[in-house]
Design an enzyme around this catalytic site. Structure first.
Site, PDB file in Angstrom:
ATOM      1  N   ILE A  19       0.800  -1.025   0.028  1.00 44.16           N
ATOM      2  CA  ILE A  19       0.041   0.014   0.132  1.00 44.16           C
ATOM      3  C   ILE A  19       0.684   1.273  -0.071  1.00 44.16           C
ATOM      4  O   ILE A  19       1.884   1.607   0.577  1.00 44.16           O
ATOM      5  CB  ILE A  19      -1.126  -0.081   1.258  1.00 44.16           C
ATOM      6  CG1 ILE A  19      -1.907  -0.949   1.093  1.00 44.16           C
ATOM      7  CG2 ILE A  19      -1.411   1.725   1.354  1.00 44.16           C
ATOM      8  CD1 ILE A  19      -3.084  -0.750   0.079  1.00 44.16           C
ATOM      9  N   THR A  23      -0.236  10.416  -5.172  1.00 40.56           N
ATOM     10  CA  THR A  23      -0.184  11.891  -5.122  1.00 40.56           C
ATOM     11  C   THR A  23      -0.564  12.488  -6.502  1.00 40.56           C
ATOM     12  O   THR A  23      -0.610  13.770  -6.683  1.00 40.56           O
ATOM     13  CB  THR A  23       1.188  12.411  -4.678  1.00 40.56           C
ATOM     14  OG1 THR A  23       2.076  12.073  -5.904  1.00 40.56           O
ATOM     15  CG2 THR A  23       1.541  11.860  -3.370  1.00 40.56           C
ATOM     16  N   ASP A  47       4.331   7.662  -3.741  1.00 41.00           N
ATOM     17  CA  ASP A  47       4.393   7.827  -5.427  1.00 41.00           C
ATOM     18  C   ASP A  47       4.090   8.979  -5.809  1.00 41.00           C
ATOM     19  O   ASP A  47       3.132   9.632  -5.562  1.00 41.00           O
ATOM     20  CB  ASP A  47       3.072   6.809  -5.930  1.00 41.00           C
ATOM     21  CG  ASP A  47       3.296   6.562  -7.223  1.00 41.00           C
ATOM     22  OD1 ASP A  47       4.024   5.691  -7.888  1.00 41.00           O
ATOM     23  OD2 ASP A  47       2.685   7.422  -7.936  1.00 41.00           O
ATOM     24  N   LYS A  81       8.774   9.419 -11.650  1.00 32.25           N
ATOM     25  CA  LYS A  81       8.789   8.832 -13.246  1.00 32.25           C
ATOM     26  C   LYS A  81       9.254   9.818 -14.149  1.00 32.25           C
ATOM     27  O   LYS A  81       9.100  10.872 -13.772  1.00 32.25           O
ATOM     28  CB  LYS A  81       7.177   8.713 -13.268  1.00 32.25           C
ATOM     29  CG  LYS A  81       6.442   7.946 -12.255  1.00 32.25           C
ATOM     30  CD  LYS A  81       4.895   7.708 -12.842  1.00 32.25           C
ATOM     31  CE  LYS A  81       4.160   6.862 -11.623  1.00 32.25           C
ATOM     32  NZ  LYS A  81       3.868   7.868 -10.472  1.00 32.25           N
ATOM     33  N   ARG A 274      -9.312   9.685   5.250  1.00 29.46           N
ATOM     34  CA  ARG A 274      -9.492   8.645   4.171  1.00 29.46           C
ATOM     35  C   ARG A 274      -8.095   8.101   4.073  1.00 29.46           C
ATOM     36  O   ARG A 274      -8.015   6.815   3.700  1.00 29.46           O
ATOM     37  CB  ARG A 274      -9.945   9.093   2.970  1.00 29.46           C
ATOM     38  CG  ARG A 274     -11.548   9.302   3.140  1.00 29.46           C
ATOM     39  CD  ARG A 274     -12.008   9.614   1.494  1.00 29.46           C
ATOM     40  NE  ARG A 274     -11.757  10.570   0.941  1.00 29.46           N
ATOM     41  CZ  ARG A 274     -12.458  11.807   1.317  1.00 29.46           C
ATOM     42  NH1 ARG A 274     -13.714  11.926   1.824  1.00 29.46           N
ATOM     43  NH2 ARG A 274     -11.774  13.226   0.718  1.00 29.46           N
TER      44      ARG A 274
END
Length: 326
Positions: A19, A23, A47, A81, A274
């Site tokens: 998990i 973002t 991430d 990335k 959340r």
């Protein structure tokens, strides 16, 4: 006390927590607080991407924890990335160095090629002001990615939004095989063929939009004829009923369904409640009946939200990945 988070192990022995905090669409103004909330809840996998324009804010939040001694760097798993405008061998090192500077890190745990399609244009220009680089060469690009591992700037390298044919081509030519593929995957778009293909090649899979990306749907107008495909898994009657029986939220059921397939999930949220809820998925399991019902919700590629209409201008590129069935 932090929760021991299960991990998926890469071919090189490095481990990715199952998990993570996504973002995408988390602005610099709010993402730092989201990272704080996630780390407090026990997340260790964060991430991001160059094109999200939030790496610097994430770096500030991470380094606050690192400098205080509350976390050690080896406890974190940070992913970023390469943008489409960097999809040329000579550009990879420069873009990764920019990301590392923004993140205030000496290395990332996983560096992904964000898109199979190369672009030409300014990084901060809207897609309409960028042109397609029709000469995108995945093999030379991958060799430049391998060089980042050799240089110690990335522990592992992988792909995002690539199809099976493209992955196979890279694996055949690779000295350092891809460790991970990140793709859209949720209960309406389960990507079963692609996941099986990757597992056969010892490539782990990470699901973005594992909850169906309700924030993305709210931000983009959906035409009436597309509404059925875009219905939120969070309100699907089957998901709601399974959640009720387990005393869980629909989001927790959706994440558990992904995890029990051996797929990593990176739900995005900036809401502290959340964020905590999405992490509380390690103390229950879906039974065979639950899984069968959820498996039956798969709608295939018609439920794809990212890459189709969103990137329709890319469809003429020779490496556009979504013409293939998987």
């Amino acid at each position: 006390m932090s929760v021991a988070v299960p991990s998926e192990e890469f071919h090189n022995g490095h481990k990715m927590p199952v998990i993570g905090l996504g973002t995408f669409m988390a602005s610099s103004e709010v993402v730092g607080a989201a990272v704080d909330s996630a780390l407090e809840a026990g997340y260790r996998h964060i991430d991001t991407a160059y094109v999200y324009r939030n790496e610097a804010a994430i770096g500030q939040a991470l380094n606050k924890w690192l400098d205080s001694g509350r976390l050690k760097r080896e406890e974190l798993f940070v992913v970023t990335k390469l943008p489409g405008t960097g999809n040329r061998a000579e550009s990879v090192e420069g873009y990764l160095k920019k990301s590392l500077e923004a993140l205030q890190l000496s290395y990332v745990d996983l560096y992904l090629i964000h898109s199979a399609v190369g672009k030409i244009g300014k990084d901060d220009a809207p897609p309409s002001e960028q042109t397609l680089d029709m000469n995108t060469d995945h093999i030379s690009l991958w060799k430049a990615m391998e060089a980042q591992v050799d240089a110690g700037r990335a522990r592992s390298i992988g792909l995002s939004n690539f199809n099976a044919r493209q992955i196979k081509r890279i694996v055949r030519a690779a000295r350092i095989p891809p460790a991970n593929l990140q793709v859209e995957l949720h209960v309406y778009f389960q990507q079963r063929e692609l996941v099986a293909f990757c597992k056969a090649l010892d490539v782990t899979v990470c699901a973005y939009a594992p909850l169906g990306s309700p924030g993305f749907q709210e931000r983009h107008t959906i035409r009436d004829r597309d509404r059925e495909a875009a219905l939120s898994p969070l309100t699907d009657p089957v998901v709601v009923e399974v959640a009720r029986r387990h005393g869980r939220t629909p989001a927790q059921v959706l994440l558990r369904h992904v995890l029990q397939r051996g797929v990593v999930a990176i739900p995005k949220s900036t809401n502290p409640g959340r964020i905590r809820e999405n992490f509380q998925v390690f103390d229950f399991e879906l039974d065979d009946e639950d899984v069968e019902k959820l498996d039956a919700l798969d709608r295939g590629s018609k439920a794809r939200m990212f890459g189709g209409k969103m990137l329709k201008g890319n469809a003429i590129h020779p490496e556009f990945p979504f013409h293939d069935p998987y």
